[in-house]
Design a protein around this motif. Sequence first.
Motif, mmCIF file in Angstrom:
data_model
loop_
_atom_site.group_PDB
_atom_site.id
_atom_site.type_symbol
_atom_site.label_atom_id
_atom_site.label_comp_id
_atom_site.label_asym_id
_atom_site.label_seq_id
_atom_site.Cartn_x
_atom_site.Cartn_y
_atom_site.Cartn_z
ATOM 1 N N ALA A 75 5.432 58.172 46.255
ATOM 2 C CA ALA A 75 5.426 56.715 46.068
ATOM 3 C C ALA A 75 6.676 56.122 46.722
ATOM 4 O O ALA A 75 6.603 55.117 47.433
ATOM 5 N N ASP A 76 7.827 56.777 46.504
ATOM 6 C CA ASP A 76 9.067 56.328 47.142
ATOM 7 C C ASP A 76 8.939 56.406 48.669
ATOM 8 O O ASP A 76 9.437 55.556 49.398
ATOM 9 N N MET A 77 8.251 57.458 49.145
ATOM 10 C CA MET A 77 8.077 57.637 50.590
ATOM 11 C C MET A 77 7.250 56.491 51.183
ATOM 12 O O MET A 77 7.602 55.907 52.206
ATOM 13 N N VAL B 64 -5.472 46.545 49.758
ATOM 14 C CA VAL B 64 -4.905 46.707 48.418
ATOM 15 C C VAL B 64 -3.505 46.110 48.450
ATOM 16 O O VAL B 64 -2.642 46.575 49.197
ATOM 17 N N ILE B 65 -3.319 45.064 47.677
ATOM 18 C CA ILE B 65 -2.096 44.269 47.744
ATOM 19 C C ILE B 65 -1.419 44.326 46.379
ATOM 20 O O ILE B 65 -1.904 43.748 45.411
ATOM 21 N N LEU B 66 -0.321 45.095 46.314
ATOM 22 C CA LEU B 66 0.363 45.334 45.033
ATOM 23 C C LEU B 66 1.836 44.975 45.168
ATOM 24 O O LEU B 66 2.387 45.016 46.265
ATOM 25 N N PRO B 67 2.489 44.659 44.056
ATOM 26 C CA PRO B 67 3.894 44.262 44.142
ATOM 27 C C PRO B 67 4.837 45.343 44.667
ATOM 28 O O PRO B 67 5.600 45.107 45.588
ATOM 29 N N PHE B 74 2.211 50.878 39.427
ATOM 30 C CA PHE B 74 1.425 50.525 40.608
ATOM 31 C C PHE B 74 1.045 51.762 41.431
ATOM 32 O O PHE B 74 -0.008 51.779 42.069
ATOM 33 N N ALA B 75 1.898 52.785 41.430
ATOM 34 C CA ALA B 75 1.533 54.037 42.108
ATOM 35 C C ALA B 75 0.298 54.634 41.437
ATOM 36 O O ALA B 75 -0.652 55.052 42.108
ATOM 37 N N ASP B 76 0.289 54.628 40.094
ATOM 38 C CA ASP B 76 -0.884 55.109 39.366
ATOM 39 C C ASP B 76 -2.110 54.247 39.707
ATOM 40 O O ASP B 76 -3.230 54.744 39.819
ATOM 41 N N MET B 77 -1.885 52.942 39.854
ATOM 42 C CA MET B 77 -2.993 52.025 40.157
ATOM 43 C C MET B 77 -3.601 52.347 41.531
ATOM 44 O O MET B 77 -4.823 52.435 41.683
ATOM 45 N N LEU B 78 -2.724 52.556 42.519
ATOM 46 C CA LEU B 78 -3.215 52.880 43.861
ATOM 47 C C LEU B 78 -3.985 54.197 43.856
ATOM 48 O O LEU B 78 -5.009 54.336 44.521
ATOM 49 N N ARG B 79 -3.499 55.156 43.065
ATOM 50 C CA ARG B 79 -4.205 56.434 42.967
ATOM 51 C C ARG B 79 -5.615 56.217 42.372
ATOM 52 O O ARG B 79 -6.596 56.774 42.854
ATOM 53 N N GLY B 80 -5.702 55.396 41.327
ATOM 54 C CA GLY B 80 -6.996 55.106 40.705
ATOM 55 C C GLY B 80 -7.936 54.419 41.684
ATOM 56 O O GLY B 80 -9.129 54.740 41.770
ATOM 57 N N ILE B 81 -7.400 53.475 42.440
ATOM 58 C CA ILE B 81 -8.201 52.754 43.432
ATOM 59 C C ILE B 81 -8.714 53.719 44.496
ATOM 60 O O ILE B 81 -9.897 53.731 44.835
ATOM 61 N N ASP B 82 -7.815 54.563 44.995
ATOM 62 C CA ASP B 82 -8.197 55.495 46.066
ATOM 63 C C ASP B 82 -9.222 56.514 45.569
ATOM 64 O O ASP B 82 -10.133 56.878 46.301
ATOM 65 N N ASP B 83 -9.065 56.973 44.321
ATOM 66 C CA ASP B 83 -10.012 57.959 43.795
ATOM 67 C C ASP B 83 -11.439 57.402 43.773
ATOM 68 O O ASP B 83 -12.406 58.145 43.945
ATOM 69 N N PRO B 287 -4.143 49.570 28.728
ATOM 70 C CA PRO B 287 -4.575 50.398 29.849
ATOM 71 C C PRO B 287 -3.423 50.799 30.774
ATOM 72 O O PRO B 287 -2.452 50.073 30.902
ATOM 73 N N SER B 288 -3.603 51.972 31.400
ATOM 74 C CA SER B 288 -2.640 52.443 32.380
ATOM 75 C C SER B 288 -2.951 51.830 33.740
ATOM 76 O O SER B 288 -4.049 51.304 33.956
ATOM 77 N N GLY B 289 -2.009 51.949 34.651
ATOM 78 C CA GLY B 289 -2.251 51.513 36.021
ATOM 79 C C GLY B 289 -3.460 52.233 36.605
ATOM 80 O O GLY B 289 -4.281 51.627 37.305
ATOM 81 N N TYR B 290 -3.591 53.511 36.289
ATOM 82 C CA TYR B 290 -4.711 54.293 36.818
ATOM 83 C C TYR B 290 -6.049 53.734 36.340
ATOM 84 O O TYR B 290 -6.972 53.548 37.128
#
Lengths: 334, 334
Positions: A75-77, B64-67, B74-83, B287-290
Amino acid sequence: MVTLKDVAKRAGVSIATVSRVMSNSDAVADKSRQRVLEAIEELGYYSNELARGLRQEKINAVAVILPDISNPFFADMLRGIDDVLSTCNYFILFNNTDNNIKVEKKCLENMRSMALSGALVYCCHKSLDGLADSLPANSDTVFLSEGGGLNADNIHFLSFSRKETAYAAARHLYDLKRQKLLLLLSSFQQNDSDFIDGIKKAAEETGGSYCTAYSSVNEKDASRVFSCAYSDEHPDGVITESDIQAMGVLSWLHTNEINVPGDISIVGLGNSSLAQCTQPRLTSAAPSGYQIGMAGANYLLNFIQKDSGNFLRDTKTLEQMLLPNIIVRGSSKW
Amino acid sequence: MVTLKDVAKRAGVSIATVSRVMSNSDAVADKSRQRVLEAIEELGYYSNELARGLRQEKINAVAVILPDISNPFFADMLRGIDDVLSTCNYFILFNNTDNNIKVEKKCLENMRSMALSGALVYCCHKSLDGLADSLPANSDTVFLSEGGGLNADNIHFLSFSRKETAYAAARHLYDLKRQKLLLLLSSFQQNDSDFIDGIKKAAEETGGSYCTAYSSVNEKDASRVFSCAYSDEHPDGVITESDIQAMGVLSWLHTNEINVPGDISIVGLGNSSLAQCTQPRLTSAAPSGYQIGMAGANYLLNFIQKDSGNFLRDTKTLEQMLLPNIIVRGSSKW
């Protein structure tokens, strides 16, 4: 949605003429060209990227292919990569691969079909042979990880030395008079021989010893694996391949009332933001994911923009950003 | 790079004919069409995405537009979206915005120019008015956060209720006989009135009290702000707007030898993977970001694929995934 046909109709020309204008063909009368461009403007035809595509130019986007964004190191990367690329107006096409070579191949092939400007890839295979056929021939790919088997003008490597980083972490612990280190490696990485070589070198220099164990990159599994390894080996120092694993180790030691760093010292890798959140704070070896992302994106831009005369960062500076550096916090030194 | 001209030359037809074939025009003889398709194949012309573009279809990519991806929520959110999206063969065009509305506008406008299939957006403004002109007219946008001011057929909202989540967290603490809560809000979020409303409701029901403080979403600043608020207010319970802030609070309390949860209980928000790494482990509100990422991506796919008859998940199920749920761990209950 506005189509080529709509543009042609509004401009009073044939579809072929519109297409010729968009492909920058000379075989169009100036007057017709003008009418087509006006029609595109008036109808709000999605001209930017499509026109670019028609002219067979690359789109201003870079594929970023990383194992797992839920690992803070990656994520940092991604944040580091975006901080560099977005200032130069490049988009990121992002992919998680879970270090699965089939997924990596698919991502690279998709990139080829989309004519992206380049790619940044982190994968953990000993050999990258399997990817050779999938790499785009017309754009540059920068690997942020080591791995042999690829050799072409448009394939580049900018990675931290896992061997040197492991060596620095081990020397830090041996110099603190720790004698018996446990390496908690990631079952996920497949290129860990360099890592072990670094530890070995430090052990030989100092007369220390070490043993290895493998866990997944999550706190629970690291905790479970460490608890078994601890009772077998009684290490007085631990080096984990990721900060997340170090958190699992700290958590188990805390529950079992083993004092850190009094009884055992811990060093993580990747100096993620997590390292400042533990109790005690975690000693961790840089480069961080953020530094690797920043350096990698700058390195890729050097190739993408080589014809533009924009010279962003010389390779030497970028490599220096990735030299190992132990950020000493409370978990190792008392 | 292979151009339209090369394809035309190889096929022995005009560029206009190649273009007609690619735009699926009927006005091409079958024989010519065949020759063009063969030439495209032989020359390895980047046909997939370009041909799609020429036909004015959308590309299989979602913005995908996240802060801020370095926040694990948000890293968890992106992972959920990608999955979700990767199993349906959609790419992700990723953007960090730092909650800057200018950057959000730019990302959305870029998306429009690229004719993407849709967008998933998380932003933290009270009003989304400022984005109205930038939203693509021809594709669907799902906001994963609340925010008024937008109303169109292709704009959708699927977000967890911040009010209900805050209420659940506060009820949990008041029911544990905590009397005086400190809300550590994020100076980054601008839509915190719902959040405070939830706490207020719980306070009124139970006769408890609360006060508020604001910090950045990083461990150090949360620690600094909390230390001031603690000496002023002497809270016996804390709710932080993110798990990262909770880690800062835990760290300060640990250094100052204040017992958690004996003297003070802590609840985070977003149930990130971090919550399992602290000592004591952190109670956090789902809920979690995921979960939000998974639900949001499914919700968007319902709109993108509505004509295909693929009905992925009904809205009710998705909304239920996002109902508040307190995951009780050691930081709140003794």
